[in-house]
Design a protein around this motif. Structure first.
Motif, PDB file in Angstrom:
ATOM      1  N   SER A 244       0.879  -1.173   0.000  1.00 40.62           N
ATOM      2  CA  SER A 244       0.000   0.000   0.000  1.00 40.62           C
ATOM      3  C   SER A 244       0.907   1.210   0.000  1.00 40.62           C
ATOM      4  N   TYR A 245       0.766   2.050  -1.000  1.00 41.50           N
ATOM      5  CA  TYR A 245       1.664   3.200  -1.072  1.00 41.50           C
ATOM      6  C   TYR A 245       0.988   4.335  -1.832  1.00 41.50           C
ATOM      7  N   PRO A 246       1.483   5.568  -1.634  1.00 43.53           N
ATOM      8  CA  PRO A 246       0.878   6.681  -2.352  1.00 43.53           C
ATOM      9  C   PRO A 246       0.997   6.442  -3.853  1.00 43.53           C
ATOM     10  N   ASN A 247      -0.001   6.839  -4.593  1.00 47.25           N
ATOM     11  CA  ASN A 247      -0.021   6.683  -6.035  1.00 47.25           C
ATOM     12  C   ASN A 247       1.076   7.558  -6.649  1.00 47.25           C
ATOM     13  N   SER A 248       2.089   6.937  -7.264  1.00 42.64           N
ATOM     14  CA  SER A 248       3.243   7.720  -7.736  1.00 42.64           C
ATOM     15  C   SER A 248       2.876   8.643  -8.897  1.00 42.64           C
ATOM     16  N   LEU A 249       1.731   8.397  -9.553  1.00 38.42           N
ATOM     17  CA  LEU A 249       1.316   9.277 -10.645  1.00 38.42           C
ATOM     18  C   LEU A 249       0.687  10.567 -10.120  1.00 38.42           C
ATOM     19  N   ASN A 250       0.071  10.486  -8.949  1.00 34.78           N
ATOM     20  CA  ASN A 250      -0.633  11.654  -8.411  1.00 34.78           C
ATOM     21  C   ASN A 250      -0.635  11.547  -6.886  1.00 34.78           C
ATOM     22  N   PRO A 251       0.574  11.671  -6.279  1.00 33.56           N
ATOM     23  CA  PRO A 251       0.697  11.353  -4.848  1.00 33.56           C
ATOM     24  C   PRO A 251      -0.152  12.242  -3.941  1.00 33.56           C
ATOM     25  N   THR A 252      -0.436  13.479  -4.358  1.00 35.67           N
ATOM     26  CA  THR A 252      -1.204  14.372  -3.480  1.00 35.67           C
ATOM     27  C   THR A 252      -2.702  14.335  -3.797  1.00 35.67           C
ATOM     28  N   GLY A 253      -3.090  13.519  -4.784  1.00 31.96           N
ATOM     29  CA  GLY A 253      -4.514  13.442  -5.116  1.00 31.96           C
ATOM     30  C   GLY A 253      -5.041  14.733  -5.745  1.00 31.96           C
TER      31      GLY A 253
ATOM     32  N   ALA B 169      -3.158  -0.034  -3.547  1.00 31.38           N
ATOM     33  CA  ALA B 169      -3.062  -1.194  -2.671  1.00 31.38           C
ATOM     34  C   ALA B 169      -2.995  -2.419  -3.577  1.00 31.38           C
ATOM     35  N   ALA B 170      -2.154  -3.339  -3.223  1.00 31.89           N
ATOM     36  CA  ALA B 170      -1.974  -4.519  -4.063  1.00 31.89           C
ATOM     37  C   ALA B 170      -1.490  -5.668  -3.198  1.00 31.89           C
ATOM     38  N   ILE B 171      -1.711  -6.868  -3.688  1.00 38.31           N
ATOM     39  CA  ILE B 171      -1.108  -8.045  -3.054  1.00 38.31           C
ATOM     40  C   ILE B 171      -0.336  -8.749  -4.145  1.00 38.31           C
ATOM     41  N   GLU B 172       0.883  -9.129  -3.818  1.00 41.77           N
ATOM     42  CA  GLU B 172       1.671  -9.889  -4.777  1.00 41.77           C
ATOM     43  C   GLU B 172       2.150 -11.148  -4.066  1.00 41.77           C
TER      44      GLU B 172
ATOM     45  N   TYR C 120       4.778 -19.638  -9.458  1.00 39.89           N
ATOM     46  CA  TYR C 120       3.349 -19.340  -9.616  1.00 39.89           C
ATOM     47  C   TYR C 120       3.146 -17.960  -9.030  1.00 39.89           C
ATOM     48  N   TRP C 121       2.471 -17.107  -9.757  1.00 39.42           N
ATOM     49  CA  TRP C 121       2.402 -15.693  -9.406  1.00 39.42           C
ATOM     50  C   TRP C 121       0.948 -15.236  -9.358  1.00 39.42           C
ATOM     51  N   THR C 122       0.597 -14.513  -8.297  1.00 40.87           N
ATOM     52  CA  THR C 122      -0.741 -13.932  -8.176  1.00 40.87           C
ATOM     53  C   THR C 122      -0.579 -12.472  -7.782  1.00 40.87           C
ATOM     54  N   ARG C 123      -1.357 -11.609  -8.410  1.00 37.96           N
ATOM     55  CA  ARG C 123      -1.292 -10.201  -8.049  1.00 37.96           C
ATOM     56  C   ARG C 123      -2.680  -9.591  -8.168  1.00 37.96           C
ATOM     57  N   THR C 124      -3.032  -8.763  -7.199  1.00 40.29           N
ATOM     58  CA  THR C 124      -4.232  -7.952  -7.377  1.00 40.29           C
ATOM     59  C   THR C 124      -3.771  -6.505  -7.482  1.00 40.29           C
ATOM     60  N   SER C 125      -4.476  -5.711  -8.250  1.00 39.45           N
ATOM     61  CA  SER C 125      -4.158  -4.282  -8.283  1.00 39.45           C
ATOM     62  C   SER C 125      -5.362  -3.508  -8.783  1.00 39.45           C
ATOM     63  N   ALA C 126      -5.233  -2.195  -8.670  1.00 42.88           N
ATOM     64  CA  ALA C 126      -6.234  -1.308  -9.261  1.00 42.88           C
ATOM     65  C   ALA C 126      -6.087  -1.380 -10.783  1.00 42.88           C
ATOM     66  N   LEU C 127      -7.034  -0.809 -11.502  1.00 43.66           N
ATOM     67  CA  LEU C 127      -6.905  -0.741 -12.955  1.00 43.66           C
ATOM     68  C   LEU C 127      -5.633   0.039 -13.302  1.00 43.66           C
ATOM     69  N   LEU C 128      -5.056  -0.276 -14.436  1.00 45.92           N
ATOM     70  CA  LEU C 128      -3.781   0.330 -14.839  1.00 45.92           C
ATOM     71  C   LEU C 128      -4.008   1.724 -15.418  1.00 45.92           C
ATOM     72  N   PRO C 129      -2.989   2.594 -15.307  1.00 44.00           N
ATOM     73  CA  PRO C 129      -3.180   3.985 -15.761  1.00 44.00           C
ATOM     74  C   PRO C 129      -3.673   4.094 -17.212  1.00 44.00           C
ATOM     75  N   TRP C 130      -3.143   3.246 -18.112  1.00 39.93           N
ATOM     76  CA  TRP C 130      -3.520   3.371 -19.526  1.00 39.93           C
ATOM     77  C   TRP C 130      -4.982   3.001 -19.781  1.00 39.93           C
ATOM     78  N   MET C 131      -5.626   2.346 -18.821  1.00 35.11           N
ATOM     79  CA  MET C 131      -7.034   1.991 -18.985  1.00 35.11           C
ATOM     80  C   MET C 131      -7.934   3.222 -18.846  1.00 35.11           C
ATOM     81  N   ALA C 132      -7.405   4.231 -18.121  1.00 37.08           N
ATOM     82  CA  ALA C 132      -8.060   5.539 -18.025  1.00 37.08           C
ATOM     83  C   ALA C 132      -9.442   5.506 -17.376  1.00 37.08           C
ATOM     84  N   THR C 133      -9.639   4.558 -16.464  1.00 38.86           N
ATOM     85  CA  THR C 133     -10.872   4.554 -15.652  1.00 38.86           C
ATOM     86  C   THR C 133     -10.502   4.245 -14.195  1.00 38.86           C
ATOM     87  N   PRO C 134      -9.776   5.172 -13.531  1.00 36.62           N
ATOM     88  CA  PRO C 134      -9.462   4.941 -12.123  1.00 36.62           C
ATOM     89  C   PRO C 134     -10.733   5.117 -11.287  1.00 36.62           C
ATOM     90  N   ASN C 135     -10.645   4.802 -10.031  1.00 32.88           N
ATOM     91  CA  ASN C 135     -11.753   5.040  -9.097  1.00 32.88           C
ATOM     92  C   ASN C 135     -13.065   4.410  -9.553  1.00 32.88           C
TER      93      ASN C 135
END
Ligand SMILES: *[C@@H]1O[C@H](CO)[C@@H](O)[C@H](O)[C@H]1NC(C)=O
Ligand SMILES: *[C@@H]1O[C@H](CO)[C@@H](O)[C@H](O)[C@H]1NC(C)=O
Length: 304
Positions: free
Chosen positions: A159-168, A184-187, A211-226
């Motif tokens: 869990s860390y500040p969003n490096s693209l827009n850390p101050t929101g 927030a992510a689990i790897e 074997y790899w598992t990861r959860t994450s928010a949608l990726l920046p290029w998808m352009a539908t955050p939140n």
């Protein structure tokens, strides 16, 4: 008679050797040092680049929704483990992952985003460099499995500040791509390897599977955050012996034509921290510009 007798003796010998091999118990748990982990994951020979290749799926879902397969993926990581003066292993790598159509399994460069109804350029993962550190005191415990194997699972909640827009900032040029949320992510990585190889002396275990598992928010290029959507990555892979030319042909062609930097792992760190992520990559001015003008990814990378 003599022939039969001889055959009987041979089979007794054969079975007893075989039995000794297959039934000698391996201990139910095995403690591993950071050095063992580097032998499993890469190699303790700092002259060697180690490739791991994987394939898998990306599913996406909102709370209460049935997850659906959004992409297949195909990726590689090329890593070098370097031992620091204090015994820490620094794992220096580069990695890329292609997003494929889940039905045709072809690389896709444009994606119809179901959450916005819009077509967006696909920014394939091309993270150069990626760094991880393994301190000398850390112990890991592997569990025995049938077939004289061991398995080791490492889970990393993040869990860390969003490096693209850390101050929101609502006026940030990246707001439409990253929103304001914290990341927030689990790897999780599960390594499986033969007991005989970890007990041996080799600097790199050839038969590691991962074997790899990861959860994450949608990726920046998808352009539908939140949008409260989660991505779930599930992959499986193994080491590839003999260098980049032995990669899956799709990955090999990308290395050859577009990402020659990925033929070898980095020799030394060029920055502190973890290196490039899908978020910091997107924020690079030439990457963001290329995304806005609809370029095809990954962008060429021949830096060393
Ligand atoms: C996301 O979830 C939160 C908490 O349940 C809710 O308040 C918000 O409206 C949701 N946003 C979207 C776009 O669904
Ligand atoms: C798009 O942007 C990239 C990166 O700035 C640039 O190299 C490329 O020439 C641009 N292409 C077009 C068609 O404008």
């Amino acid at each position: 008679m003599r022939v039969l007798h001889f055959a009987g003796l041979l089979s007794v010998l054969f079975f007893s050797i075989n039995d000794a091999k297959s039934t000698a118990a391996i201990s139910p748990t095995r403690k591993l040092s950071a050095e063992d982990l580097m032998r499993i994951r890469a190699s303790t020979d700092a002259k060697q680049s180690t490739i791991v290749q994987w394939e898998g799926q990306v599913l996406s879902y909102k709370p209460g929704e049935q997850p659906k397969v959004t992409f297949n993926v195909l990726g590689m990581n090329i890593a070098r483990a370097v031992k620091m003066a204090d015994g820490t292993y620094d794992l220096l790598s580069r990695e890329f992952q292609l997003y494929l159509d889940p039905v045709t399994d072809k690389v896709i460069n444009v994606w119809q985003n179901p959450y916005s109804g819009k077509k967006v350029p696909v920014v394939h993962v091309a993270n150069n460099p990626v760094y991880q550190s393994f301190p000398p005191g850390q112990q890991y415990v592997a569990k025995s499995r049938p077939g004289r194997l061991y398995t080791l699972q490492l889970s990393i909640p993040l869990s860390y500040p969003n490096s693209l827009n850390p101050t929101g900032d609502l006026n940030s040029p990246f707001f439409p791509y990253s929103g304001t949320q914290k990341l927030a992510a689990i790897e999780s990585f599960t390594f499986t390897f033969p007991a005989s190889e970890i007990s041996g002396k080799s600097k790199s275990l050839p038969s590691t599977q991962v074997y790899w598992t990861r959860t994450s928010a949608l990726l920046p290029w998808m352009a539908t955050p939140n949008t409260n959507t989660t991505l779930l990555f599930i992959g499986n892979g193994a080491k590839v012996a003999g260098g980049w030319k032995n990669l899956n042909p799709v990955l090999r062609d990308v290395v050859k034509k577009i990402l020659p930097a990925y033929k070898e792992a980095p020799l030394a760190r060029t920055s502190p921290g973890g290196g490039v992520s899908s978020w910091s990559y997107f924020a690079q001015p030439e990457v963001f510009q290329a995304y806005l003008n609809g370029s095809i990814f990954p962008l060429r990378d021949d830096k060393k």
